[in-house]
Design a protein around this motif. Structure first.
Motif, PDB file in Angstrom:
ATOM      1  N   MET A 173       0.891  -1.099  -0.058  1.00  0.00           N
ATOM      2  CA  MET A 173       0.286  -0.159   0.060  1.00  0.00           C
ATOM      3  C   MET A 173       1.163   1.148  -0.203  1.00  0.00           C
ATOM      4  N   MET A 174       0.405   2.207  -0.935  1.00  0.00           N
ATOM      5  CA  MET A 174       1.065   3.807  -1.052  1.00  0.00           C
ATOM      6  C   MET A 174       2.235   3.712  -0.983  1.00  0.00           C
ATOM      7  N   TYR A 175       2.986   2.482  -2.368  1.00  0.00           N
ATOM      8  CA  TYR A 175       4.523   2.377  -2.361  1.00  0.00           C
ATOM      9  C   TYR A 175       4.783   3.705  -2.656  1.00  0.00           C
ATOM     10  N   ARG A 176       3.880   4.258  -3.890  1.00  0.00           N
ATOM     11  CA  ARG A 176       3.872   5.578  -4.630  1.00  0.00           C
ATOM     12  C   ARG A 176       4.527   6.768  -3.664  1.00  0.00           C
ATOM     13  N   GLN A 177       4.049   6.808  -2.842  1.00  0.00           N
ATOM     14  CA  GLN A 177       3.807   8.496  -1.679  1.00  0.00           C
ATOM     15  C   GLN A 177       4.899   7.940  -1.532  1.00  0.00           C
ATOM     16  N   ARG A 178       5.382   6.699  -0.249  1.00  0.00           N
ATOM     17  CA  ARG A 178       6.838   6.982  -0.166  1.00  0.00           C
ATOM     18  C   ARG A 178       8.442   6.581  -0.944  1.00  0.00           C
ATOM     19  N   PHE A 179       7.697   6.256  -2.047  1.00  0.00           N
ATOM     20  CA  PHE A 179       8.289   6.701  -3.646  1.00  0.00           C
ATOM     21  C   PHE A 179       9.419   7.927  -3.439  1.00  0.00           C
ATOM     22  N   PHE A 180       8.141   8.621  -3.490  1.00  0.00           N
ATOM     23  CA  PHE A 180       7.608  10.414  -3.518  1.00  0.00           C
ATOM     24  C   PHE A 180       8.831  11.083  -2.104  1.00  0.00           C
ATOM     25  N   THR A 181       8.111  10.866  -1.267  1.00  0.00           N
ATOM     26  CA  THR A 181       8.981  11.332  -0.111  1.00  0.00           C
ATOM     27  C   THR A 181      10.551  10.902   0.099  1.00  0.00           C
ATOM     28  N   GLU A 182      10.826  10.449  -0.439  1.00  0.00           N
ATOM     29  CA  GLU A 182      11.931   9.063  -0.289  1.00  0.00           C
ATOM     30  C   GLU A 182      12.929  10.266  -1.297  1.00  0.00           C
ATOM     31  N   THR A 183      12.604   9.766  -2.341  1.00  0.00           N
ATOM     32  CA  THR A 183      13.383  10.434  -3.781  1.00  0.00           C
ATOM     33  C   THR A 183      12.988  12.151  -4.397  1.00  0.00           C
TER      34      THR A 183
END
Length: 1039
Positions: free
Chosen positions: A871-881
């Motif tokens: 779940m919410m892998y896109r949000q996590r990727f955005f936050t880190e990248t």
């Protein structure tokens, strides 16, 4: 002496505790140290102190002549009880309750603390019997609730709710006195927080059957005075109370008992007569809620007035919501009357009400050219769908009338209107439940309905034909209206519309109707439509020689037949009839006997996929696909791959890509055992060359389809079919020889020079790694693979060589697989991609790769393929990248900045809107840079990201508005049409910003927007007209 010596330490400890308690009390009361209440509460919880000892310690404070000192004492006691009420004994609760009841008569500044203490005591499970009545008596006699502050009133309502939950029988013993006390307490309440509680109390009174006595009207008046709710919460309201909360809570009270009917119904009629749309909507929705519990006795007196109001709102309303609510209310009214049990001497209220409706509406149905035909039809349909009795009564009048009018009118537009009204009546009759063992309310008109529909289908007007097809669909789906020769005639008509070159919309509706009716009338479709379609596709589309290309009309016919075959494949018997026809087309295209366009073969594959997806719930169809279809298609593909002289379309990458979803859908079905067996067979074919399960085993033996040679790309590219099969299996299905397969795929990804092959191999490897169990084996596999990729990427070969592009493709798909499952290596692999953004040759590929990381590929690594997607892998990727991209953009040379902007725009375009809004202040400067970027793809991606945000973030945009408008106006003359269109849409969206912010730029924008009005492309001119029109109206009346 021994006993005295043993007791002495305890007595000393008790004395010490007493002194400590007195000290804490004094610090709270005199020293004004509120934190000491927490210390005393902790002592009571641990048993160091008792509540009664605390009361004794507070003696001087509670008996002080100074009200504020008494208030501090009561405040301390209430604060401690609030934290310790669960540990109180019955004796303690009794003493404290009597104490608090007495204190209600004390000074007004003490009252808030007394109420807080009583609230805590009413939450105690040790509340003795009889105290609830005593507490209520004190509250109702000694307190004027509406003279209290909001928090204290909230406390009083909370006490009432607590007592209703724990001492219901005692409260009911008070009779109507409790209701009278509540009415006095709540009368005049205005705070929304308190209103929610008071509405809840009123609901409890009604739902739990408290005695209302002579106070029914008073209870109604004290609650209905708030109807309709007109409440707009303040910005950033910390309590989160919405208008909807209050509306629903009040509606539950008003509609809770039929005893309110004589007071409520006149009120609703009054609100319906008002000019306020929200009041009308609320009144209609409340009426709908009421009739669920009312009977015909409560409604009888008001039925004419209610009908008049509802009719007016549906006939004249300017609001779709009000119209819909009116129809729902009419449906509820009719259903309520239908439930009423009649006695021999009672009037049939339902019949009377329906006659009233029919009388006012039926004459409008005779005027299909006038606008009231549809409102009248909707009202009649709403009433008819409420019950079987209502459906029969209305159908007896309306259906013959519509049939007669259809025959009397000759214009196709009038007939179309009447047919569409008839179609809606058929739907409403289906929604009304049929009595057990009875026939449909339309059964007696079955033959006439079919005749009218077949007449419309034979008409020359395509619009009338389309309406006839939709009506046929409604009749066919209604039980008992279509059978015998009528079914065969209906199927023949549908076949005609598919085979003949008719209007596009008519053709689409014919296919929709065919799919809808095929599952109900399978035999007729198997015996009539399928043979007709088969004959036509073989004679006209496949009957010609391979030398002459088919005409455009033949191509269109071919596509219609293929889509129709897929549409009707809704039953296992039909699947076994339709799929062989499509397979025959594939075989003919492979052998070259006929000339079939590549896009036609792709269409066949896509429709095969549709059939597989339609049949996924059927075990019989699943067996057929796994045992027959998949082996046959794979065998054809192998023959095409190994016969180098043929020009089979099955060697084409687009066709193979279209076949992948067929394999994926079959492997992802619910029949896991079948899918696993098929996957194992295909795996053995690719790894050891075992082709014994194929229907025509005429491929070379012991061939390894995963070994790359200089001239065998036609064979190795079949790895895409392997991917579709093995990567769509559920995560718990084990594959044989998995490690060997991964080794072969890695080799193929890194060594095969064919782009389609090495990309497919990389995707297959990624799909398997995504589901690979965590542990040492996976870690070792990834370490070896990444070492190989690093070696190629850092080799001395020229930058951007084919080997490096292969390795990059492999790295990208592997990163996607690990990112989805939150694997620890996903972060360092993402950093590696970020480093490649500055590579002169791979930078553009790396930037575009971020689109892949954020989007769902259609054929692998998606939820339909049972991938491990967190779940919410896109949000996590955005936050880190995102911070790394911003940092890289700021530090990179000018010629490299576009890669960072492109990567960032790809990420932002895939994020939820709310995430973007929260991050916009920090990202807006980069988005403005993206608008100015010379790369057209970056510009378009950035504009696509900006467009939905322009309506929701006016404060952030204000700081950059002049820059943004200037850049957007410049892009209206861009060379790329899609950029011109998107920039105009953004300028259009800007007009929704606050007027004082946007008005200074009006003149400048209007001058600039005059240019795209003469653009050579019609779509650009259309957007320019819309945008300039809105800018022109800025500051005018009504804006």
């Amino acid at each position: 002496m021994c006993d005295l010596r043993s007791k002495a330490p305890r007595m000393h400890a008790m004395a010490g505790d007493g002194l400590e308690l007195l000290s804490l009390v004094e610090e709270f009361v005199v020293g004004q140290q509120d934190s000491k209440a927490e210390d005393i509460a902790t002592g009571v919880t641990t048993g160091q102190f008792t509540i009664l000892k605390l009361v004794e310690g507070l003696g001087s404070a509670l008996t002080s002549c100074e009200p504020r000192t008494r208030g501090r004492g009561v405040q301390l006691l209430s604060s401690v009880i609030q934290q310790c009420y669960a540990n109180l004994q019955e004796e303690e609760v009794q003493v404290l309750t009597k104490f608090y009841e007495n204190r209600l008569k004390d000074h007004y500044i003490i009252t808030p603390h007394v109420l807080q203490g009583l609230k805590s005591l009413t939450m105690s499970t040790a509340l003795p019997s009889g105290l609830a009545v005593s507490i209520l008596g004190s509250l109702f006699q000694d307190i004027h609730v509406q003279s209290l502050m909001q928090a204290e009133r909230f406390c009083v309502y909370s006490i009432l709710l607590n007592l209703m939950d724990s001492c219901e029988e005692e409260l009911k013993g008070l009779g109507a006195n409790f209701v009278f006390g509540f009415i006095q307490a709540v009368d005049g309440e205005k705070d929304p927080r308190n209103l929610l509680l008071s509405f809840q109390i009123a609901q409890n009174i009604i739902n739990r059957k408290y005695e209302l006595g002579t106070f029914t009207e008073e209870l109604f008046e004290v609650t209905s005075c708030y109807f309709p709710i007109d409440f707009n919460p303040p910005p950033n309201d910390p309590h989160g109370i919405t208008q909807k909360d209050l509306v629903l809570s009040l509606r539950a009270v008003l509609s809770g008992t039929p005893q309110f009917a004589e007071f409520l119904l006149p009120l609703l009629i009054e609100k319906l007569d008002s000019d306020i749309q929200s009041a009308k909507l609320d009144a209609l929705q409340t009426l709908t809620a009421c009739v669920a519990s009312y009977g015909h006795k409560e409604l009888k007196e008001f039925l004419p007035s209610l009908w008049s109001s509802i009719r007016r709102e549906v006939f004249q309303t300017a609001s779709e919501k009000v119209e819909s609510a009116g129809l729902s209310a009419l449906h509820g009214l009719t259903a309520c009357l239908s439930r009423s049990v009649l006695t021999c001497d009672s009037e049939d209220s339902l019949e009377t009400f329906l006659n009233l409706i029919v009388k006012d509406c039926q004459h409008h149905l005779c005027e299909p050219d006038l606008k009231l035909v549809w409102p009248s039809a909707k009202l009649l349909q709403a009433a008819a769908s409420s019950s079987f009795r209502a459906s029969c009564t209305i159908s007896r009048v309306v259906v013959p009338l519509l049939l007669e009018q259809y025959n009397n009118h000759v214009q196709s537009t009038q007939r179309r209107t009447l047919l569409e009204v008839l179609q809606k009546f058929i739907h409403s009759a289906k929604r009304s439940p049929v009595e057990e063992g009875g026939e449909s309310s339309l059964a007696e008109y079955r033959q006439s309905l079919c005749s009218v529909v077949f007449c419309a289908l034979s008409d020359s007007s395509s619009a009338l034909q389309t309406s006839g097809l939709r009506t046929l669909m409604a009749i066919g789906n209604h039980p008992g209206l279509l059978f015998g020769t009528d079914i065969e005639l209906a199927v023949d008509h549908l076949s005609k519309f598919i085979l003949e070159d008719v209007d596009h919309e008519t053709s689409l509706v014919a296919m929709e109707a065919s799919g809808s009716l095929a599952c109900l009338h399978t035999t007729a479709f198997c015996s009539r439509m399928v043979p007709a379609l088969k004959e036509k596709i073989i004679s006209d589309c496949l009957g010609g020689s391979g030398e002459t290309p088919p005409a455009k009309s033949q191509q269109a016919l071919f596509l219609r037949i293929v889509r129709a075959l897929a549409a009707i494949s809704t039953h296992p018997n039909l699947v076994r009839e339709t799929v062989p026809i499509l397979l025959q087309v594939l075989s003919a295209s492979h052998t070259g006997n006929v000339q079939i366009r590549q896009e036609d073969v792709v269409s066949v594959c896509q429709n095969l996929q549709c059939i597989v997806e339609l049949a996924q719930g059927s075990e019989e169809s699943a067996c057929y696909f796994h045992e027959t279809v998949i082996p046959y298609v794979l065998g054809l593909s192998l023959q095409a791959a190994f016969h180098k002289r043929t020009l089979s379309p099955l060697r084409d990458e687009k066709v193979l890509s279209a076949l992948v979803p067929v394999f994926s859908a079959a492997s992802g079905c619910s029949q896991h055992m079948l899918a696993a067996q098929t996957a194992s067979q295909i795996l053995m074919l690719f790894l050891v060359g075992d082709a014994t399960f194929l229907p025509e085993n005429n491929v070379p033996q012991n061939v390894n389809l995963l070994k790359s040679y200089s001239d065998n790309s036609a064979q190795t590219q079949l790895v895409c079919l392997l991917m579709g099969c093995v990567c769509s299996l559920p995560i718990n299905v084990e594959l044989p020889m998995l490690d060997q397969l991964l080794t072969e795929l890695e080799e193929l990804s890194c060594t095969c020079p064919h782009p389609f092959t090495y990309t497919s191999a990389a995707k297959c490897f990624a799909g398997l790694v995504n589901k690979y169990p965590s542990g040492q084996k996976l870690d070792q596999l990834l370490e070896n693979t990444l070492t190989r990729i690093d070696t190629i990427l850092t080799s001395t070969e020229p930058s951007g060589s084919s080997n490096q592009k292969q390795a990059f493709t492999f790295l990208l798909w592997l990163t996607k697989a690990l990112l989805l499952r939150y694997h620890p290596l996903s972060a360092p692999l993402t950093d590696k991609l970020l480093c490649l953004l500055v590579d002169p040759s791979l930078g553009t590929l790396a930037a575009d790769g971020f689109a892949l990381l954020m989007n769902d590929p259609p054929d692998v690594l998606n939820k339909a393929c049972h991938a491990d997607v967190r779940m919410m892998y896109r949000q996590r990727f955005f936050t880190e990248t995102a911070p790394k991209l911003v940092q890289g953009f700021n530090s990179s040379p000018k010629e490299m900045k576009s890669s960072y902007l492109k990567a960032l725009s790809h990420i932002l375009n895939c994020l939820p809107k709310q995430v973007l809004i929260s991050e916009l202040p920090s990202l807006l400067p980069l988005l403005l840079e993206g608008v100015s970027c010379p790369d057209s793809e970056v510009q378009f991606s950035t504009l696509s990201c900006l467009h939905p945000l322009l309506l929701d973030t006016p404060q952030v945009l204000t700081l950059h508005l002049e820059t943004l408008i200037t850049k957007l106006l410049g892009l209206t003359s861009s060379a790329a049409m899609k950029i011109r269109i998107m920039s105009l849409r953004c300028l259009h969206a800007l007009t929704q910003l606050p007027l004082h912010v946007i008005l200074p730029f009006r003149s400048k924008t209007l001058r600039a927007l005059a240019v795209p009005l003469d653009d050579k492309k019609r779509l650009v001119r259309k957007e320019a007209v819309l945008a300039r029109g809105e800018w022109f109206l800025l500051g005018g009346p009504g804006k």
